[in-house]
Design an enzyme around this catalytic site. Structure first.
Site, short mmCIF file in Angstrom:
data_model
loop_
_atom_site.label_atom_id
_atom_site.label_comp_id
_atom_site.label_asym_id
_atom_site.label_seq_id
_atom_site.Cartn_x
_atom_site.Cartn_y
_atom_site.Cartn_z
N ASP A 72 39.61 108.71 72.22
CA ASP A 72 41.03 108.42 72.01
C ASP A 72 41.85 109.70 71.93
OD1 ASP A 72 43.43 107.25 71.37
OD2 ASP A 72 42.82 106.57 69.37
N ASP B 6 47.46 100.97 67.45
CA ASP B 6 47.43 102.11 66.53
C ASP B 6 48.27 101.84 65.28
OD1 ASP B 6 45.88 104.19 67.88
OD2 ASP B 6 47.46 104.17 69.39
#
Ligand code: DX5
Ligand code: ZN
Length: 224
Positions: A175, A35
């Site tokens: 996600d 991320d």
């Protein structure tokens, strides 16, 4: 690829002081989710391209890079150079989405677009034919450990309908707030790749948490 339901542990929730061991602990997963947060598109700052090169050295798995940045057109090349295997940018941020996708493919990597929970799936209509994967956010991006937003199921139904109408089959990644508890449901609704942050790195046995998510996901496949 070996599994029909793929698990992508998010190292945002890993112990940064022991990153090498954390990567090894999830070697039974399919991807590593990386991320990137810039403190502008999302209210948090995480990792850049430097750490990505290190992560590439610490795993044999494909690294699935999720860029949560306001300026993907300016920075995507840095992540390709650092070894991103799958590169995701947000539909809300790209100035020239097709150009980024073409360039990712020129590097021989997989291209993906992400949408926030509040972004219409129809915004993908012009790009869907060119994508290897679509990432559907099931939380508002920025942090690990948030609660799954139920509206994600509507997003998934709309996305699978859009894919059908274009006769394309990109991978669909979910996600945020995914765990063995809701994995069957999200896979039944169309998800192929499950990101697990706190559900994996917050569990006492990471490899087992990966297996549990995958097994739950496989049950969802049977419900499709
Ligand atoms: C959230 C990130 C996620 C996050 C998921 O903005 O994009 O990848 O790490 O963490 P969990 O699974 O704990 O919601
Ligand atoms: Zn992510």
């Amino acid at each position: 690829m070996a599994h029909q339901v793929r698990i992508s542990p998010s190292i945002l929730a890993a112990d940064m002081l022991n990153l090498g061991a954390e990567l090894e602990s999830v070697s039974n997963a399919d991807f590593i989710h990386y991320d990137v947060m810039d403190g502008d598109f999302v209210p948090n700052i995480s990792f850049g391209p430097g750490l990505l090169s290190a992560v590439k050295r610490g795993t044999d798995l494909m690294v699935d890079v999720h860029m949560m940045v306001s300026n993907p057109d300016e920075v995507y090349r840095d992540y390709l150079e650092a070894g991103a295997d799958i590169l995701t940018f947000h539909m809300e941020t790209a100035k020239h989405a097709h150009r980024i996708v073409d360039e990712i493919h020129r590097y021989g990597r997989r291209a993906a677009v992400a949408v926030n929970p509040g972004t219409a799936i129809s915004s993908l209509d012009a790009i869907i034919d060119h994508l290897d994967m679509v990432l559907v956010m099931s939380v508002n991006p920025g942090f690990s450990g948030q609660q799954f937003i139920e509206h994600t199921f509507t997003q998934l139904y709309k996305l699978t309908a859009l894919c059908r109408s274009h006769a394309v089959r990109p991978l669909i990644e979910i996600d945020g707030g995914v765990s063995a508890k809701n994995a069957a449901q999200v896979v039944a609704a169309g998800a192929d790749v499950l990101v697990g942050g706190s559900a994996v790195f917050g569990a006492p046995d990471h490899a087992r948490a990966v297996e549990e998510m995958r097994e739950a996901g496989m049950r969802g496949l049977a419900m499709r």
